[in-house]
Scaffold this motif. Structure first.
Motif, short mmCIF file in Angstrom:
data_model
loop_
_atom_site.label_atom_id
_atom_site.label_comp_id
_atom_site.label_asym_id
_atom_site.label_seq_id
_atom_site.Cartn_x
_atom_site.Cartn_y
_atom_site.Cartn_z
N MET A 1 4.31 11.36 5.72
CA MET A 1 3.51 10.64 4.74
C MET A 1 2.17 10.25 5.37
O MET A 1 2.07 10.09 6.58
CB MET A 1 4.27 9.40 4.26
N HIS A 2 1.15 10.05 4.52
CA HIS A 2 -0.20 9.82 5.06
C HIS A 2 -0.99 8.90 4.15
O HIS A 2 -0.94 9.02 2.93
CB HIS A 2 -0.93 11.16 5.21
N GLN A 3 -1.67 7.94 4.75
CA GLN A 3 -2.68 7.16 4.04
C GLN A 3 -3.75 6.76 5.03
O GLN A 3 -3.50 6.60 6.23
CB GLN A 3 -2.08 5.93 3.35
N SER A 4 -4.97 6.61 4.53
CA SER A 4 -6.10 6.35 5.42
C SER A 4 -6.99 5.26 4.84
O SER A 4 -6.96 4.98 3.63
CB SER A 4 -6.91 7.62 5.65
N ASP A 5 -7.77 4.64 5.74
CA ASP A 5 -8.73 3.62 5.35
C ASP A 5 -8.05 2.39 4.75
O ASP A 5 -8.53 1.79 3.80
CB ASP A 5 -9.76 4.20 4.37
N ILE A 6 -6.88 2.04 5.30
CA ILE A 6 -6.14 0.85 4.88
C ILE A 6 -6.04 -0.11 6.06
O ILE A 6 -5.76 0.31 7.19
CB ILE A 6 -4.72 1.20 4.39
N ILE B 1 -14.32 -0.30 11.53
CA ILE B 1 -14.57 0.33 10.23
C ILE B 1 -14.03 1.75 10.21
O ILE B 1 -13.48 2.18 9.24
CB ILE B 1 -16.08 0.35 9.99
N THR B 2 -14.16 2.45 11.31
CA THR B 2 -13.64 3.81 11.36
C THR B 2 -12.11 3.78 11.43
O THR B 2 -11.56 3.05 12.23
CB THR B 2 -14.17 4.55 12.61
N PRO B 3 -11.44 4.54 10.57
CA PRO B 3 -9.96 4.54 10.60
C PRO B 3 -9.43 4.91 11.98
O PRO B 3 -9.88 5.88 12.60
CB PRO B 3 -9.57 5.59 9.56
N TYR B 4 -8.52 4.13 12.48
CA TYR B 4 -7.92 4.37 13.78
C TYR B 4 -6.65 5.21 13.58
O TYR B 4 -5.79 4.86 12.75
CB TYR B 4 -7.56 3.03 14.43
N PRO B 5 -6.48 6.28 14.32
CA PRO B 5 -5.31 7.14 14.09
C PRO B 5 -4.03 6.54 14.67
O PRO B 5 -3.93 6.29 15.87
CB PRO B 5 -5.68 8.44 14.82
N LEU B 6 -3.06 6.28 13.81
CA LEU B 6 -1.71 5.90 14.25
C LEU B 6 -0.76 6.93 13.63
O LEU B 6 -0.35 6.80 12.49
CB LEU B 6 -1.34 4.49 13.79
N HIS B 7 -0.48 7.96 14.39
CA HIS B 7 0.32 9.06 13.89
C HIS B 7 1.71 8.99 14.52
O HIS B 7 1.88 9.25 15.70
CB HIS B 7 -0.37 10.40 14.22
N SER C 1 -6.44 -7.32 12.46
CA SER C 1 -6.10 -6.21 11.57
C SER C 1 -6.98 -5.02 11.93
O SER C 1 -8.08 -5.18 12.49
CB SER C 1 -6.30 -6.60 10.10
N ARG C 2 -6.47 -3.84 11.63
CA ARG C 2 -7.20 -2.62 11.98
C ARG C 2 -7.14 -1.63 10.82
O ARG C 2 -6.11 -1.50 10.16
CB ARG C 2 -6.62 -2.00 13.26
N ASN C 3 -8.25 -0.97 10.61
CA ASN C 3 -8.33 0.05 9.58
C ASN C 3 -7.69 1.32 10.12
O ASN C 3 -8.19 1.93 11.05
CB ASN C 3 -9.81 0.27 9.23
N ASN D 1 0.87 -1.19 0.00
CA ASN D 1 0.00 0.00 0.00
C ASN D 1 0.90 1.23 0.00
O ASN D 1 1.41 1.64 1.04
CB ASN D 1 -0.90 0.00 1.24
N THR D 2 1.13 1.79 -1.16
CA THR D 2 2.03 2.94 -1.25
C THR D 2 1.35 4.20 -0.72
O THR D 2 0.12 4.30 -0.67
CB THR D 2 2.46 3.18 -2.71
N PHE D 3 2.19 5.14 -0.31
CA PHE D 3 1.71 6.44 0.13
C PHE D 3 1.65 7.37 -1.08
O PHE D 3 2.58 7.39 -1.91
CB PHE D 3 2.66 7.04 1.16
N ASP D 4 0.60 8.14 -1.17
CA ASP D 4 0.46 9.13 -2.25
C ASP D 4 1.32 10.34 -1.90
O ASP D 4 1.09 10.98 -0.86
CB ASP D 4 -1.01 9.54 -2.39
N PRO D 5 2.34 10.67 -2.71
CA PRO D 5 3.18 11.84 -2.40
C PRO D 5 2.38 13.13 -2.23
O PRO D 5 2.80 14.02 -1.48
CB PRO D 5 4.11 11.93 -3.62
N ALA D 6 1.22 13.21 -2.89
CA ALA D 6 0.39 14.41 -2.77
C ALA D 6 -0.18 14.56 -1.36
O ALA D 6 -0.59 15.66 -0.97
CB ALA D 6 -0.74 14.38 -3.80
N GLU D 7 -0.19 13.46 -0.60
CA GLU D 7 -0.72 13.49 0.76
C GLU D 7 0.37 13.77 1.80
O GLU D 7 0.09 13.87 2.99
CB GLU D 7 -1.40 12.16 1.10
#
Length: 414
Positions: A234-239, A381-387, A297-299, A209-215
């Motif tokens: 870098m950022h990606q969500s709902d994965i 189902i709700t994306p869990y924040p891992l920052h 697994s977690r979204n 699951n690559t990160f979008d450089p625009a994000e």
């Protein structure tokens, strides 16, 4: 496959560079997992025990709050090659550290050969290469049996050089640079001693699951000491990712390629020092954590800083804390299966490079050992924040067995 292993002033370079393959012959055939015998299977746990102990003691050595990135596997390849020249108590100490006294040198050699042959074949989209070499001062006598066993089990290329010629340093540095695809270009300022042992490892994997450089955005990172400052986040969500949580940390596994390799991020919870996680980082716990993350697994809403990190360290003190002492003592060292002259290890250093970007990861390591001869001396189902915006740990590993390749502590993003 062909790998280079040379032993001269005892340089061990590790950069996840696999055995070189003859490009004109059979096509790449992926293995489903490491093909280990019943006797070799326990060696993965033993290898990870070594890795965790090595990581903990390196963290103790780096008392200042700074980043470090190591390859325990590189260090093990290095010790394995050195062990084939050792005898007596020197060999016993090395065997004990490599195998916790559960396996003898023949089993250790076979295990390393299996890793060199199997690891590069696990994923056609991910590069894993290992190369070994032995460089011998042309006036130094190194026993043929020592050379032969390292050719057989470590696929070593052995070469004699005139160490008094400055060009010898350039030759060895160039070899290292080639094996690490330019990531580590200089491991020697001057060629010294009598034997240089080099093991290189090189790893390059693209995220599933690559990160979008625009994000990618400039966001604050909060080091344990000092002020917050902006980093490229870098950022990606709902994965969905493999996930595990304890009282101390949250852990997510980010797979590469076909899933044979992965990076696992271990993020201490707010207010928990990163060293508290290192203290409990044992082989047994690592296996349990990975097993747990395989079943849950977690979204995620994932933020991960891009990283470019270079590191080098003297690892003799680490090996001494792990139980190897005689090998570094000119009065006690016994390398009689390497040479008839008195010999001891004068230096072991490891050089590493880590690059984490939107597309994937490059990791390289080089462990350098100088040997001196002497005449008489559940899903949501709700994306869990891992920052990941504070100090964290990372592990690059083979996914099915959990075999640890690289480990790191990131205290700050510079």
């Amino acid at each position: 496959m062909k790998d280079l292993l040379l032993f001269a002033t005892g340089i061990s370079l590790c950069i996840l560079i696999s055995c070189q393959q003859n490009p004109s012959h059979k096509p790449f055939v992926e293995l489903s997992s490491l093909e280990l015998s019943e006797e070799e299977i326990p060696m993965v746990s033993i290898s990870n025990d070594f890795a965790c102990s090595f990581f903990q003691k390196m963290s103790e050595q780096e008392k200042e709050q700074k980043n470090f990135f190591i390859s325990p596997l590189s260090a093990q390849f290095n010790l394995g090659m050195v062990a084939n020249g050792a005898s007596g108590k020197t060999l016993q100490e090395i065997e004990s550290v490599l195998s916790a006294s559960r396996s003898k040198l023949q089993s250790i050699n076979s295990y390393f050969l299996k890793l060199m042959n199997n690891l590069p074949q696990l994923d056609s989209t991910t590069i894993f290469r290992s190369a070994n070499s032995i460089w011998i001062h042309d006036k130094s006598l190194v026993k043929a049996a020592f050379q032969q066993i390292n050719r057989k089990y470590f696929l070593a290329e052995i070469q004699n050089l005139n160490f008094s010629d400055p060009k010898s340093t350039d030759i060895i540095n160039q070899w290292t640079k080639e094996q690490t695809q330019g990531r580590i270009s200089k491991i020697l300022d001057q060629t010294q001693g009598d034997c240089i042992l080099i093991n290189t490892l090189f790893f390059k994997g693209g995220w599933i699951n690559t990160f979008d450089p625009a994000e990618t955005r400039q966001e604050d990172f909060y080091p344990s000491k000092g002020k917050k400052h902006p980093v490229s986040m870098m950022h990606q969500s709902d994965i969905w990712f493999g996930f595990h949580e304890t009282e101390l940390f949250e852990m997510a596994t980010l797979p590469y390629g076909n899933g044979s390799y992965a990076m696992t991020i271990i993020l201490p919870k707010q207010g928990i020092p990163v060293d508290s996680c290192i203290t409990i980082f044992t082989g047994t716990n690592w296996k349990a954590w990975l097993t747990a993350s395989d079943t849950i697994s977690r979204n995620l809403d994932l933020k991960l800083p891009s990283i470019k990190l270079d590191y080098k360290a003297d690892i003799i003190p680490v090996f001494q804390k792990m139980g190897i002492n005689d090998a570094f003592n000119e009065n006690c060292a016994d390398f009689s299966r390497m040479t008839d002259m008195s010999a001891y290890i004068s230096e072991i250093k490891q050089f590493t490079r880590l690059e984490v970007t939107e597309t994937g990861t490059v990791a390289a390591a080089a462990t350098i050992t100088n040997v001196v001869f002497e005449s008489e001396i559940v899903p949501e189902i709700t994306p869990y924040p891992l920052h990941v915006n504070r100090p964290f740990l990372l592990v690059i590993h083979e996914n099915k067995t959990g075999l640890i390749l690289f480990m790191g502590k990131v205290m700050d993003i510079l």
